[in-house]
Design an enzyme around this catalytic site. Structure first.
Site, short mmCIF file in Angstrom:
data_model
loop_
_atom_site.label_atom_id
_atom_site.label_comp_id
_atom_site.label_asym_id
_atom_site.label_seq_id
_atom_site.Cartn_x
_atom_site.Cartn_y
_atom_site.Cartn_z
N ASP A 1 0.87 -1.17 0.00
CA ASP A 1 0.00 0.00 0.00
C ASP A 1 0.92 1.24 0.00
OD1 ASP A 1 -2.49 1.57 0.68
OD2 ASP A 1 -1.26 2.00 2.44
N ALA A 2 0.41 2.36 -0.48
CA ALA A 2 1.27 3.56 -0.58
C ALA A 2 1.10 4.50 0.61
CB ALA A 2 0.98 4.30 -1.88
N TYR A 3 -0.08 5.10 0.71
CA TYR A 3 -0.27 6.21 1.66
C TYR A 3 -0.44 5.68 3.08
CZ TYR A 3 -0.57 8.84 -2.58
OH TYR A 3 -0.26 9.39 -3.80
N ARG B 1 -7.11 12.47 6.89
CA ARG B 1 -6.92 11.07 6.51
C ARG B 1 -8.21 10.27 6.67
NH1 ARG B 1 -4.57 7.51 3.28
NH2 ARG B 1 -4.04 5.57 4.30
N SER C 1 -2.23 0.82 -4.98
CA SER C 1 -2.75 1.95 -4.20
C SER C 1 -4.02 2.53 -4.80
CB SER C 1 -1.67 3.03 -4.13
OG SER C 1 -2.17 4.20 -3.54
N ASN C 2 -4.80 3.13 -3.89
CA ASN C 2 -5.94 3.96 -4.30
C ASN C 2 -5.48 5.20 -5.08
OD1 ASN C 2 -7.99 2.47 -3.13
ND2 ASN C 2 -8.07 3.67 -1.25
C1 LAC Z 1 -3.58 3.61 -0.56
C2 LAC Z 1 -4.31 4.15 0.62
C3 LAC Z 1 -5.39 3.28 1.11
O1 LAC Z 1 -2.41 3.96 -0.81
O2 LAC Z 1 -3.44 4.35 1.68
O3 LAC Z 1 -4.21 2.79 -1.27
#
Ligand code: LAC
Length: 228
Positions: A9-11, A45, A122-123
């Site tokens: 996952d990214a964020y 967030r 990631s989203n």
């Molecule tokens: C993402 C968010 C969920 O990077 O953190 O998909």
């Protein structure tokens, strides 16, 4: 089945989503942020994520940049900051250059040395993710950056997790999926990935039908996990 593919996952997982508000609070033009940057970052967030879930279940998809702005607008109003367009613009600019957590470059390098496939799932929209990866200088240690935009729905819809098998021609059991979001780790476990939840804030485990196999306090031990 041995793990061949490590997906992140990214964020919040590779990139520190609080960094934008924390950094703006240190800038002289935003002295009013010093006391409440953490509350603002937290509201931002949470609303950003709630909007992704609500849009996914109602079929009202838009891209992650839009929900990031919508979440910020809600958070600024909730913290009495909505009359500051200069702050809004600064926070949005900083979101394109979030810092990676300090252990990230070395951890990804170790995975590549062990011949793992590595990617982000990631989203984030492709241009946001490209900005973050470039700003953190991670492109040399990632094989790919997969965005939900290619399926037009947010996590934890299974069509998002399908992108991994389609890209790397692997079975779900060959994938270690790593996320700092408890709900994302749970969703990926339900899908059939082996999962690691990075629980930096020592939060309780989400009460969902699926649980992650591994719970870590940061990303440092991911390469050891795969070898064990
Ligand atoms: C993402 C968010 C969920 O990077 O953190 O998909």
């Amino acid at each position: 089945m041995a793990i061949t593919t490590c997906i992140f996952d990214a964020y919040g997982t590779l990139f520190d989503v609080s960094a934008a508000a924390r950094q703006a609070a240190q800038e002289p033009q935003f002295p009013h942020l010093i006391d409440n940057w953490a509350t603002l970052a937290n509201h931002w967030r949470l609303k950003q994520l709630q909007y992704t879930w609500l849009r996914a279940i109602t079929g009202a998809h838009t891209d992650f940049w839009q929900v990031t702005q919508d979440g910020l607008d809600w958070a600024m109003e909730a913290t009495g900051l909505s009359g500051d367009p200069q702050l809004r613009q600064r926070l949005l600019d900083l979101y394109w250059q979030l810092q990676a957590y300090e252990e990230v470059p070395n951890m990804l390098r170790r995975l590549k040395e062990a011949s793992m496939n590595t990617a982000i799932l990631s989203n984030g929209s492709p241009d946001m993710l490209s900005g973050a990866v470039q700003s953190a200088a991670l492109s040399g240690v990632l094989d790919d950056v997969l965005s939900v935009e290619s399926v037009g729905v947010f996590k934890p819809d299974s069509r998002v997790y399908d992108l991994v098998g389609a890209r790397f021609a692997c079975q779900p059991q060959e994938v270690l999926f790593v996320s700092s979001n408890g709900w994302d780790a749970a969703g990926a476990s339900g899908y059939g990935f082996e999962t690691a939840w990075v629980n930096r804030a020592s939060e309780p485990v989400d009460r969902l039908p699926w649980t992650p196999q591994h719970i870590l306090s940061d990303l440092t031990s991911i390469p050891d996990l795969i070898n064990s």
